[in-house]
Design an enzyme around this catalytic site. Structure first.
Site, short mmCIF file in Angstrom:
data_model
loop_
_atom_site.label_atom_id
_atom_site.label_comp_id
_atom_site.label_asym_id
_atom_site.label_seq_id
_atom_site.Cartn_x
_atom_site.Cartn_y
_atom_site.Cartn_z
CG PHE A 178 32.06 34.97 2.61
CD1 PHE A 178 32.70 35.51 3.91
CD2 PHE A 178 31.19 34.75 3.08
CE1 PHE A 178 32.64 34.37 5.03
CE2 PHE A 178 30.62 33.63 3.89
CZ PHE A 178 31.07 34.14 4.77
CB ILE A 205 29.43 40.76 6.84
CG1 ILE A 205 30.90 40.97 7.17
CG2 ILE A 205 28.66 42.01 6.56
CD1 ILE A 205 31.91 40.90 5.70
CB THR A 224 33.97 40.91 10.72
OG1 THR A 224 33.37 41.96 10.67
CG2 THR A 224 34.39 40.26 9.57
NE ARG A 238 47.05 49.17 19.03
CZ ARG A 238 46.21 50.93 20.20
NH1 ARG A 238 46.09 51.39 19.08
NH2 ARG A 238 45.83 50.87 21.22
N PRO A 293 42.92 40.20 19.38
CG PRO A 293 44.51 39.42 21.65
CD PRO A 293 43.37 40.42 21.40
CB THR A 323 37.94 39.21 16.94
OG1 THR A 323 38.22 40.62 17.21
CG2 THR A 323 35.77 38.99 17.77
N GLY A 343 40.53 40.87 7.92
CA GLY A 343 39.22 40.39 7.28
C GLY A 343 39.67 39.12 5.58
CD GLU A 344 38.58 41.35 1.29
OE1 GLU A 344 39.88 42.85 1.46
OE2 GLU A 344 38.44 41.75 0.81
#
Ligand code: MOS
Length: 744
Positions: free
Chosen positions: A246, A471, A473, A634, A638, A640, A710-711
């Site tokens: 993170f 990590i 993700t 894009r 879907p 992950t 990720g964020e």
């Protein structure tokens, strides 16, 4: 045309899933090598002052203790020379442990005890006697407001506040509706499941292999080589699996420094693992005080937008975030003024935490917009649509794509927003007050230069690699999908390697840029292999590839095919046999196409809607439902992708209601540095979360059209929760987390 090798966009399960659930996946502290020794860190007990005495005699006398490293006996290293230039990501000058007797923050590593057994090292560490001459410290941001300063040097990659537009002060003074308030959130610490650890293997030939918990194997490699004087190639850093980071692993952390130092001195393999408590000694989301002043017409059209942020940093680095620029991207407003200041506290330097600046700034902006909605009587979605920005006003550029309107529409519909009654305390479910709140999310769609290599064998198997990190993700999985689809190879025949400094160059995994950056490199290198195959195929008799270009062919199900007639196909292995080659090996780099991208601003967007139920008598808040609609370009996978957004929403809920690092300002110390007292959400805190991916096509942002996820999931979520709590209770709590004591 759907084929069996059409993988991008499919909900592929993690290719590393089996290794993870069976325990085959090894983490940095799990590599056992012969004659391994163990280091245990001794941390300072005061926040500021000088070590006057460091007595290690008793500890050294314990059988099995090999050495205790302190500032008094540490070797001289290039790093300790004032002319040494750090060359690491994120840029700055990281604290140098064991430099001298000065203590600059509570929890500072002041000694490393190395022993034959971990338990012996830990016990001996408790026997190290330290005496201090303390100096007065300051850890309270409130006390340093007057000493705030504009950061002198721009930390690379962090944009300064956008230039003012119009006359914000005057427009605010003249506005029919004004809202001005101060927002704050608590310091938060990263609490990944895996604690930071480094296992340094002393190879005995001048080389070391380091198993490190890091978001950038090559970042750790460069750091170790530079400060210890190793040749780059003599340091190999491996980080195959990471149990969450993170942002805490963006910088090489101090356990790496101490482990290498000990290994080099003792000429032995050394492992240093931080404890959960020590996870609170190197970086956090900074304490931030934000002032928002919004002026609008009676119907909610924004006329003035002012945003001032004050965040804490350490005494030795100017850590910066982009807190204040988001409104210029989201809302149309002619009169704006943004400032960003820092104040130095006697704490360690903050470090990026999931959506640094975005989670912070957008919390305040979206809570303030909600307050403006109540003051003007305009529905919160309506208010945002009314002020919707068609271009990036900070840079005066259009967006490469922006489906935020669709995010609002789809999330509102799924959530059932039309059934909301706008009056606070107007919705109930039995004994509980019900609150519905919403907010916008935004995060930059970065692309970084990255390289990858690919090897295609005569057995039809493809191996692709890049020194990036996963990590948790899903990097392993999406890279495998991109490679498999580009060369039309069954996914089980494709292996993706990462987390090894010997692989082609990659930036640290961060900023949500890994999918776009490494994904583009993987695409480019697989195309390089494809073009090689195509060139050979052009010479083959019986096929009509000679008259077409590479863009006219595609790979699927192990064959090279004509796009206009997919039945005209040749097996890849036949092409290789014809060309008399056993393997095709390519390496390629993908860089941002500035020529194409510079005219545009590229961001991922989201709309998050939250329902809370509040027990009126006890003040207990439950987030019973959340819907987050994301426009992130894009969607490569879907499954992950959804997990990333889910995780972000969970953390947003946590930021709003749970997480808070308590500082005892008398001691200058974080007090709840354990998972019993630092509250993170558990299953009972998290209910129904729905993730929607809004269709968004972007040919400009990068070659694969993905913006990174990720964020974005955390951005705005805390505000949506806070707004829902207000709607439920009529009470506006502006400092997070919203705990029972603040609500009652
Ligand atoms: Mo992220 S906070 O850039 O690891």
């Amino acid at each position: 045309m759907a084929t069996a090798t059409n993988y991008i966009g499919q909900p592929t399960s993690r290719v590393d899933g089996t290794a993870k659930v069976t325990g085959a996946a090894k983490y940095a502290a799990e590599y056992n090598v012969p004659d391994l020794t163990y280091g245990y860190v001794v941390s300072s007990e005061i926040a500021k002052g000088k070590i006057t005495k460091l007595d290690t005699r008793e500890a050294l006398a314990i059988p099995g203790v090999l050495q205790i490293f302190t500032h008094e006996n540490r070797p001289n290293l290039a790093w300790f020379d004032s002319s040494y230039k750090d060359d690491i990501a994120p840029p700055g000058s990281p604290f140098r442990p064991l430099y001298d007797a000065e203590v600059k923050y509570s929890g500072q590593p002041i000694a490393l005890v190395v022993a034959e057994e971990f338990e012996v090292a830990r016990y001996a560490a408790s026997l190290v006697r330290v005496e201090y001459a303390p100096k007065p410290h300051e850890t309270d941001l409130n006390e340093k407001r007057e000493e705030a300063y504009e950061p002198p040097k721009k930390r690379s990659g962090i944009p300064p506040p956008a230039k003012p537009r119009g006359d914000a002060e005057r427009a605010f003074d003249n506005a029919a509706v004004q809202h001005e308030a101060e927002y704050r959130h608590a310091i938060e610490h990263h609490n990944p499941m895996e604690m930071h650890a480094s296992t340094v293997v002393w190879e005995g030939n001048g080389k070391i292999t380091v198993y490190d918990k890091t978001q950038g194997a090559q970042n750790s490699q460069g750091y170790v080589a530079g400060i210890f004087g190793f040749k780059q190639d003599d340091v190999r850093v491996i980080s195959s699996y990471i149990g969450g980071a993170f942002g805490s692993g963006l910088r090489p952390q101090y356990q790496l420094f101490l482990a290498v130092l000990a290994a080099r001195e003792l000429k032995r393999s050394v492992r240093v693992t931080l404890t959960r408590q020590q996870m609170f000694t190197f970086g956090y989301r900074p304490d931030t005080i934000q002032r928002l002043a919004l002026g609008a017409t009676a119907d909610g059209t924004l006329e003035a937008f002012m945003h001032d942020a004050l965040a804490n940093t350490s005494q030795f680095e100017d850590f910066q975030e982009d807190d204040v620029n988001w409104s210029g991207l989201l809302y149309k407003c002619a009169n704006t003024k943004f400032t960003y200041k820092l104040a130095q506290l006697d704490l360690y330097t903050p470090i990026d935490m999931r959506a640094p600046g975005g989670a912070t700034g957008m919390y305040a902006i979206e809570a303030a917009m909600d307050e403006l909605a109540y003051k003007t009587g305009v529905d919160p979605i309506e208010l945002r649509l009314k002020n919707y920005s068609e271009k990036d006003q900070n840079k005066d550029k259009p967006y490469s794509s922006k489906e935020l309107r669709e995010c609002y529409r789809q999330a509102a519909e799924k959530f059932g927003w039309s059934k909301r009654t706008s009056e606070p305390r107007s919705m109930r479910d039995g004994k509980e007050l019900v609150g519905w709140g919403m907010a916008t999310g935004i995060w930059e769609a970065f692309q970084q230069k990255a390289s990858a290599k690919a090897t295609l064998g005569l057995d039809g198997k493809l191996e692709v690699g890049s020194a990036t990190t996963d990590i948790g993700t899903g990097t392993y999985t999406i890279m495998t999908q991109i490679a498999a689809e580009t060369l039309g190879i069954p996914i089980d025949d494709v292996t993706f390697k990462l987390g090894d400094s010997t692989l082609p160059t990659s930036p640290v995994e961060g900023g949500s840029w890994t999918a776009s950056s490494i994904g583009s490199a993987v695409k480019v290198v697989c195309d390089a292999v494809g073009e090689k195959l195509f060139k050979i195929a052009q010479e083959m008799d019986g096929y009509s590839f000679a008259d077409v270009d590479y863009k006219d062919v595609a790979f699927s199900q192990g064959k090279l095919r004509l796009k206009r007639d997919a039945s005209h196909a040749v097996p890849i292995v036949d092409v290789m046999r014809y060309g008399k080659i056993n393997a095709i090996e390519e390496e390629a780099t993908s860089s941002p196409n500035y020529l194409k991208q510079n005219g545009y601003s590229s961001y991922a967007h989201s709309a998050v809607f939250v329902e809370v139920k509040v027990d009126e008598e006890l003040g207990m808040i439950r987030v019973t439902r959340a819907v987050n609609a994301v426009a992130g370009g894009r969607i490569l996978n879907p499954k992950t992708a959804r997990s990333q957004v889910l995780g972000g929403v969970v953390w947003g809920i946590s930021m709003a209601l749970h997480e808070e690092t308590y500082t005892d300002h008398n001691l200058g110390r974080f007090m709840n540095h354990n998972l019993a007292e630092y509250h993170v959400p558990v299953n009972a805190d998290i209910h129904d979360i729905e993730v929607i991916f809004v269709e968004e096509h972007d040919e400009i942002v990068n070659p694969i059209g993905a913006k990174g996820l990720g964020e974005i999931g955390i951005v705005g979520t805390a505000a949506a929760v806070a707004n829902a709590v207000y709607h439920a209770t009529g009470k506006r709590v502006r400092d997070l987390p919203i705990t029972i004591d603040k609500l009652l």
